[in-house]
Every structure is written in structure tokens, then in C-alpha cells.
Write a protein that holds these residues in place. Structure first.
Motif, PDB file in Angstrom:
ATOM      1  N   TYR A   1      45.299  55.698  43.377  1.00  0.00           N
ATOM      2  CA  TYR A   1      44.213  56.591  43.759  1.00  0.00           C
ATOM      3  C   TYR A   1      43.765  57.382  42.549  1.00  0.00           C
ATOM      4  CZ  TYR A   1      47.330  60.664  43.829  1.00  0.00           C
ATOM      5  OH  TYR A   1      48.196  61.665  43.483  1.00  0.00           O
ATOM      6  N   GLU A   2      42.527  57.839  42.620  1.00  0.00           N
ATOM      7  CA  GLU A   2      41.958  58.621  41.534  1.00  0.00           C
ATOM      8  C   GLU A   2      41.166  59.768  42.136  1.00  0.00           C
ATOM      9  OE1 GLU A   2      38.774  58.063  37.877  1.00  0.00           O
ATOM     10  OE2 GLU A   2      39.304  56.355  39.121  1.00  0.00           O
ATOM     11  N   GLU A   3      41.447  60.961  41.641  1.00  0.00           N
ATOM     12  CA  GLU A   3      40.681  62.134  42.065  1.00  0.00           C
ATOM     13  C   GLU A   3      39.398  62.172  41.252  1.00  0.00           C
ATOM     14  OE1 GLU A   3      42.840  65.885  42.694  1.00  0.00           O
ATOM     15  OE2 GLU A   3      44.602  64.727  42.059  1.00  0.00           O
ATOM     16  N   LEU A   4      38.260  62.231  41.928  1.00  0.00           N
ATOM     17  CA  LEU A   4      36.973  62.249  41.258  1.00  0.00           C
ATOM     18  C   LEU A   4      36.525  63.690  41.009  1.00  0.00           C
ATOM     19  CD1 LEU A   4      35.302  59.442  43.374  1.00  0.00           C
ATOM     20  CD2 LEU A   4      36.529  59.228  41.218  1.00  0.00           C
ATOM     21  N   ALA A   5      35.540  63.860  40.135  1.00  0.00           N
ATOM     22  CA  ALA A   5      35.079  65.189  39.735  1.00  0.00           C
ATOM     23  C   ALA A   5      34.528  65.997  40.907  1.00  0.00           C
ATOM     24  CB  ALA A   5      34.009  65.058  38.657  1.00  0.00           C
ATOM     25  N   ASP A   6      33.953  65.336  41.908  1.00  0.00           N
ATOM     26  CA  ASP A   6      33.364  66.054  43.043  1.00  0.00           C
ATOM     27  C   ASP A   6      34.378  66.381  44.137  1.00  0.00           C
ATOM     28  OD1 ASP A   6      33.784  63.527  44.021  1.00  0.00           O
ATOM     29  OD2 ASP A   6      31.764  63.248  44.801  1.00  0.00           O
ATOM     30  N   GLY A   7      35.666  66.115  43.885  1.00  0.00           N
ATOM     31  CA  GLY A   7      36.713  66.416  44.855  1.00  0.00           C
ATOM     32  C   GLY A   7      37.061  65.247  45.754  1.00  0.00           C
ATOM     33  N   ALA A   8      36.344  64.157  45.649  1.00  0.00           N
ATOM     34  CA  ALA A   8      36.628  62.966  46.448  1.00  0.00           C
ATOM     35  C   ALA A   8      37.828  62.233  45.857  1.00  0.00           C
ATOM     36  CB  ALA A   8      35.418  62.042  46.480  1.00  0.00           C
ATOM     37  N   VAL A   9      38.406  61.350  46.659  1.00  0.00           N
ATOM     38  CA  VAL A   9      39.538  60.536  46.226  1.00  0.00           C
ATOM     39  C   VAL A   9      39.177  59.073  46.468  1.00  0.00           C
ATOM     40  CG1 VAL A   9      41.958  59.973  46.622  1.00  0.00           C
ATOM     41  CG2 VAL A   9      41.209  62.339  46.774  1.00  0.00           C
ATOM     42  N   ALA A  10      39.242  58.268  45.411  1.00  0.00           N
ATOM     43  CA  ALA A  10      38.984  56.830  45.516  1.00  0.00           C
ATOM     44  C   ALA A  10      40.323  56.110  45.530  1.00  0.00           C
ATOM     45  CB  ALA A  10      38.134  56.353  44.354  1.00  0.00           C
ATOM     46  N   ILE A  11      40.534  55.260  46.538  1.00  0.00           N
ATOM     47  CA  ILE A  11      41.780  54.506  46.666  1.00  0.00           C
ATOM     48  C   ILE A  11      41.480  53.035  46.387  1.00  0.00           C
ATOM     49  CG2 ILE A  11      43.682  53.871  48.191  1.00  0.00           C
ATOM     50  CD1 ILE A  11      43.000  56.370  49.851  1.00  0.00           C
ATOM     51  N   THR A  12      42.308  52.421  45.540  1.00  0.00           N
ATOM     52  CA  THR A  12      42.157  50.996  45.256  1.00  0.00           C
ATOM     53  C   THR A  12      43.454  50.276  45.609  1.00  0.00           C
ATOM     54  OG1 THR A  12      42.894  51.262  42.969  1.00  0.00           O
ATOM     55  CG2 THR A  12      40.521  51.379  43.375  1.00  0.00           C
ATOM     56  N   HIS A  13      43.298  48.995  45.920  1.00  0.00           N
ATOM     57  CA  HIS A  13      44.452  48.136  46.173  1.00  0.00           C
ATOM     58  C   HIS A  13      44.265  46.879  45.362  1.00  0.00           C
ATOM     59  CE1 HIS A  13      46.837  45.168  48.600  1.00  0.00           C
ATOM     60  NE2 HIS A  13      47.721  46.102  48.322  1.00  0.00           N
ATOM     61  N   LEU A  14      45.172  46.642  44.440  1.00  0.00           N
ATOM     62  CA  LEU A  14      45.102  45.503  43.533  1.00  0.00           C
ATOM     63  C   LEU A  14      43.751  45.467  42.826  1.00  0.00           C
ATOM     64  CD1 LEU A  14      46.844  42.820  45.767  1.00  0.00           C
ATOM     65  CD2 LEU A  14      47.860  44.231  43.982  1.00  0.00           C
ATOM     66  N   ASP A  15      43.319  46.635  42.341  1.00  0.00           N
ATOM     67  CA  ASP A  15      42.080  46.832  41.582  1.00  0.00           C
ATOM     68  C   ASP A  15      40.807  46.565  42.384  1.00  0.00           C
ATOM     69  OD1 ASP A  15      43.487  47.630  39.329  1.00  0.00           O
ATOM     70  OD2 ASP A  15      43.713  45.567  38.638  1.00  0.00           O
ATOM     71  N   ARG A  16      40.885  46.585  43.696  1.00  0.00           N
ATOM     72  CA  ARG A  16      39.703  46.465  44.550  1.00  0.00           C
ATOM     73  C   ARG A  16      39.598  47.734  45.390  1.00  0.00           C
ATOM     74  NH1 ARG A  16      39.405  40.621  47.219  1.00  0.00           N
ATOM     75  NH2 ARG A  16      37.253  40.667  46.537  1.00  0.00           N
ATOM     76  N   SER A  17      38.389  48.188  45.594  1.00  0.00           N
ATOM     77  CA  SER A  17      38.181  49.410  46.357  1.00  0.00           C
ATOM     78  C   SER A  17      38.713  49.253  47.776  1.00  0.00           C
ATOM     79  CB  SER A  17      36.690  49.740  46.406  1.00  0.00           C
ATOM     80  OG  SER A  17      36.482  50.892  47.174  1.00  0.00           O
ATOM     81  N   ALA A  18      39.513  50.233  48.210  1.00  0.00           N
ATOM     82  CA  ALA A  18      40.074  50.212  49.559  1.00  0.00           C
ATOM     83  C   ALA A  18      39.534  51.359  50.397  1.00  0.00           C
ATOM     84  CB  ALA A  18      41.595  50.282  49.507  1.00  0.00           C
ATOM     85  N   GLY A  19      38.930  52.354  49.758  1.00  0.00           N
ATOM     86  CA  GLY A  19      38.356  53.455  50.513  1.00  0.00           C
ATOM     87  C   GLY A  19      38.112  54.668  49.648  1.00  0.00           C
ATOM     88  N   THR A  20      37.235  55.545  50.148  1.00  0.00           N
ATOM     89  CA  THR A  20      36.939  56.804  49.475  1.00  0.00           C
ATOM     90  C   THR A  20      37.031  57.916  50.504  1.00  0.00           C
ATOM     91  OG1 THR A  20      35.442  55.669  47.965  1.00  0.00           O
ATOM     92  CG2 THR A  20      35.241  58.046  48.099  1.00  0.00           C
ATOM     93  N   LEU A  21      37.734  58.962  50.162  1.00  0.00           N
ATOM     94  CA  LEU A  21      37.901  60.108  51.050  1.00  0.00           C
ATOM     95  C   LEU A  21      37.217  61.310  50.427  1.00  0.00           C
ATOM     96  CD1 LEU A  21      41.699  59.624  51.689  1.00  0.00           C
ATOM     97  CD2 LEU A  21      39.833  58.903  53.174  1.00  0.00           C
ATOM     98  N   ARG A  22      36.571  62.112  51.278  1.00  0.00           N
ATOM     99  CA  ARG A  22      35.862  63.294  50.792  1.00  0.00           C
ATOM    100  C   ARG A  22      36.236  64.506  51.628  1.00  0.00           C
ATOM    101  NH1 ARG A  22      32.434  59.015  50.307  1.00  0.00           N
ATOM    102  NH2 ARG A  22      31.448  58.737  48.295  1.00  0.00           N
ATOM    103  N   GLY A  23      36.032  65.671  51.054  1.00  0.00           N
ATOM    104  CA  GLY A  23      36.194  66.921  51.780  1.00  0.00           C
ATOM    105  C   GLY A  23      37.620  67.185  52.239  1.00  0.00           C
ATOM    106  N   ALA A  24      37.721  67.633  53.499  1.00  0.00           N
ATOM    107  CA  ALA A  24      39.023  68.002  54.060  1.00  0.00           C
ATOM    108  C   ALA A  24      39.964  66.805  54.149  1.00  0.00           C
ATOM    109  CB  ALA A  24      38.837  68.627  55.437  1.00  0.00           C
ATOM    110  N   ARG A  25      39.408  65.619  54.422  1.00  0.00           N
ATOM    111  CA  ARG A  25      40.256  64.423  54.496  1.00  0.00           C
ATOM    112  C   ARG A  25      40.886  64.122  53.141  1.00  0.00           C
ATOM    113  NH1 ARG A  25      40.227  60.770  58.558  1.00  0.00           N
ATOM    114  NH2 ARG A  25      40.278  59.050  57.075  1.00  0.00           N
TER     115      ARG A  25
END
Length: 73
Positions: A9-33
Motif C-alpha cells: 500500500y502507498e499513502e498518497l498526498a491527498d490522504g488516500a491509500v492505494a493498495i496493489t497486489h502483485l503490482d496491479r491496482s487492487a483498490g483505493t481508499l479515501r477519507g475515513a475508510r
């Protein structure tokens, strides 16, 4: 069941979190989540937490269970 692996996972500058699985996008979480996710990851077992949050934790026996006579309708 084997432990999940390959998640990052990687924390983005806007507070979102990008999750990858085997270098493919698995989801993005924003805000309270995103904040709730980060709290769970810091508490322990980050691979399992990421697998659960992305839905990639069910692997292996679904086909066997689906084809069982008890589950056929």
C-alpha cells in the motif's frame, strides 16, 4: 489456508491509500475508510488486512464447495 502475500500500500498526498497486489491496482481508499485501514495495518498482520479490505482473501476452496452436492440447487 496459506497466508496472503504480494500486497503493498502507498499513502498518497491527498490522504488516500492505494493498495496493489502483485503490482496491479487492487483498490483505493479515501477519507475515513483510509484512516481506518491505516489503523488496522499498524495494529498487525498487514498482508491479511489488505487481503480482507480488497476482497482477495477467498482463494482455494470456493469451486470445491460450490460443486458439493449439498450446495447444488
Amino acid at each position: 489456508m496459506p497466508q496472503p502475500h504480494g500486497f503493498r500500500y502507498e499513502e498518497l498526498a491527498d490522504g488516500a491509500v492505494a493498495i496493489t497486489h502483485l503490482d496491479r491496482s487492487a483498490g483505493t481508499l479515501r477519507g475515513a475508510r483510509a484512516q481506518q485501514f491505516l489503523a488496522e495495518v499498524m495494529a498487525g498482520a498487514p498482508q491479511l488486512v489488505m487481503a480482507r479490505w480488497t476482497g482477495n482473501y477467498k482463494r482455494g476452496n470456493e469451486r470445491t464447495a460450490r460443486n458439493h452436492p449439498r450446495n447444488r440447487h
